[in-house]
Design an enzyme around this catalytic site. Structure first.
Site, mmCIF file in Angstrom:
data_model
loop_
_atom_site.group_PDB
_atom_site.id
_atom_site.type_symbol
_atom_site.label_atom_id
_atom_site.label_comp_id
_atom_site.label_asym_id
_atom_site.label_seq_id
_atom_site.Cartn_x
_atom_site.Cartn_y
_atom_site.Cartn_z
ATOM 1 N N HIS A 124 120.224 36.453 84.776
ATOM 2 C CA HIS A 124 121.186 37.513 84.472
ATOM 3 C C HIS A 124 121.397 37.652 82.961
ATOM 4 O O HIS A 124 121.419 36.653 82.240
ATOM 5 C CB HIS A 124 122.522 37.231 85.157
ATOM 6 C CG HIS A 124 122.468 37.494 86.621
ATOM 7 N ND1 HIS A 124 121.836 36.650 87.501
ATOM 8 C CD2 HIS A 124 122.938 38.520 87.357
ATOM 9 C CE1 HIS A 124 121.929 37.147 88.722
ATOM 10 N NE2 HIS A 124 122.591 38.285 88.656
ATOM 11 N N PHE A 172 127.362 33.924 81.536
ATOM 12 C CA PHE A 172 128.558 34.247 82.318
ATOM 13 C C PHE A 172 128.193 35.353 83.298
ATOM 14 O O PHE A 172 127.666 36.384 82.911
ATOM 15 C CB PHE A 172 129.669 34.724 81.371
ATOM 16 C CG PHE A 172 130.922 35.171 82.055
ATOM 17 C CD1 PHE A 172 131.853 34.250 82.485
ATOM 18 C CD2 PHE A 172 131.177 36.529 82.239
ATOM 19 C CE1 PHE A 172 133.028 34.661 83.094
ATOM 20 C CE2 PHE A 172 132.345 36.949 82.848
ATOM 21 C CZ PHE A 172 133.275 36.013 83.275
ATOM 22 N N ALA A 179 130.774 40.172 88.721
ATOM 23 C CA ALA A 179 130.556 41.496 89.306
ATOM 24 C C ALA A 179 131.500 42.453 88.580
ATOM 25 O O ALA A 179 132.679 42.535 88.905
ATOM 26 C CB ALA A 179 130.823 41.474 90.805
ATOM 27 N N VAL A 180 130.985 43.134 87.576
ATOM 28 C CA VAL A 180 131.830 43.931 86.677
ATOM 29 C C VAL A 180 132.006 45.376 87.108
ATOM 30 O O VAL A 180 132.832 46.084 86.537
ATOM 31 C CB VAL A 180 131.297 43.895 85.221
ATOM 32 C CG1 VAL A 180 131.316 42.476 84.678
ATOM 33 C CG2 VAL A 180 129.930 44.532 85.106
ATOM 34 N N GLU A 231 125.904 48.906 86.028
ATOM 35 C CA GLU A 231 127.066 48.058 86.296
ATOM 36 C C GLU A 231 127.875 47.815 85.028
ATOM 37 O O GLU A 231 129.108 47.924 85.029
ATOM 38 C CB GLU A 231 126.608 46.742 86.922
ATOM 39 C CG GLU A 231 126.066 46.925 88.331
ATOM 40 C CD GLU A 231 125.102 45.850 88.791
ATOM 41 O OE1 GLU A 231 124.578 45.993 89.915
ATOM 42 O OE2 GLU A 231 124.853 44.878 88.044
#
Length: 161
Positions: free
Chosen positions: A62, A114, A117-118, A82
């Site tokens: 990620h 870090f 789920a933004v 996202e």
């Protein structure tokens, strides 16, 4: 749908980790028509059955939130969308500096990016989560990252299906 087609379509649901779609397919999927929740459940079982090393690689795949890859336009389409939904593409210089500082502190402590789920979250909510999660121990944060990845995957499947 054969395995190759399934992996081509759903292999990116978990960031740069097609092994999860492969394992879910191999374990047997619910019959179509698939629901996001049903397909998600099968894929989460496959992800959770993966080794700790594979799970760690999944987390490491990620990108940083509002990080260099985002600034260079090198995120996956899903990650770009996202992060933009949370306003991370429109940061002030001061906000970008704060995200950079938190990303670096987080990686120094946990050795991983870090994960949150933004989608639909505000910059303030994300910064508060950063601050709170920096107090976690390594194992708790590893599990939190996997839980957040599960949430991201469900949101992606809901968009796809």
């Amino acid at each position: 749908m054969d395995r190759e087609t399934f992996v081509a379509r759903f292999g990116g649901v978990f960031e740069h980790s097609p092994w999860i779609a492969e394992a879910a397919f191999d374990a047997g999927l619910p019959q179509p028509p698939w629901t996001p929740e049903g397909l998600h459940a099968a894929m989460v079982v496959a992800m959770r059955a993966g080794s700790a090393a594979r799970q760690r690689a999944l987390i490491a795949a990620h990108p940083d939130l509002a990080g260099r890859l985002a600034q260079a336009g090198r995120l996956t389409a899903a990650s770009t969308q996202e992060q933009a939904s949370a306003g991370l593409d429109l940061l002030t210089d001061a906000e970008r500096d704060r995200f950079t500082e938190l990303n670096e502190r987080y990686k120094a402590k946990f050795g991983l990016p870090f994960i949150m789920a933004v989608k639909g979250r505000s910059k303030e909510e994300i910064l508060a989560a950063f601050d709170a999660r920096l107090d976690n121990d390594v194992e708790a944060e590893f599990q939190t990252a996997l839980e957040q990845i599960e949430k991201i995957a469900l949101l992606r499947l809901k968009e796809m299906l």
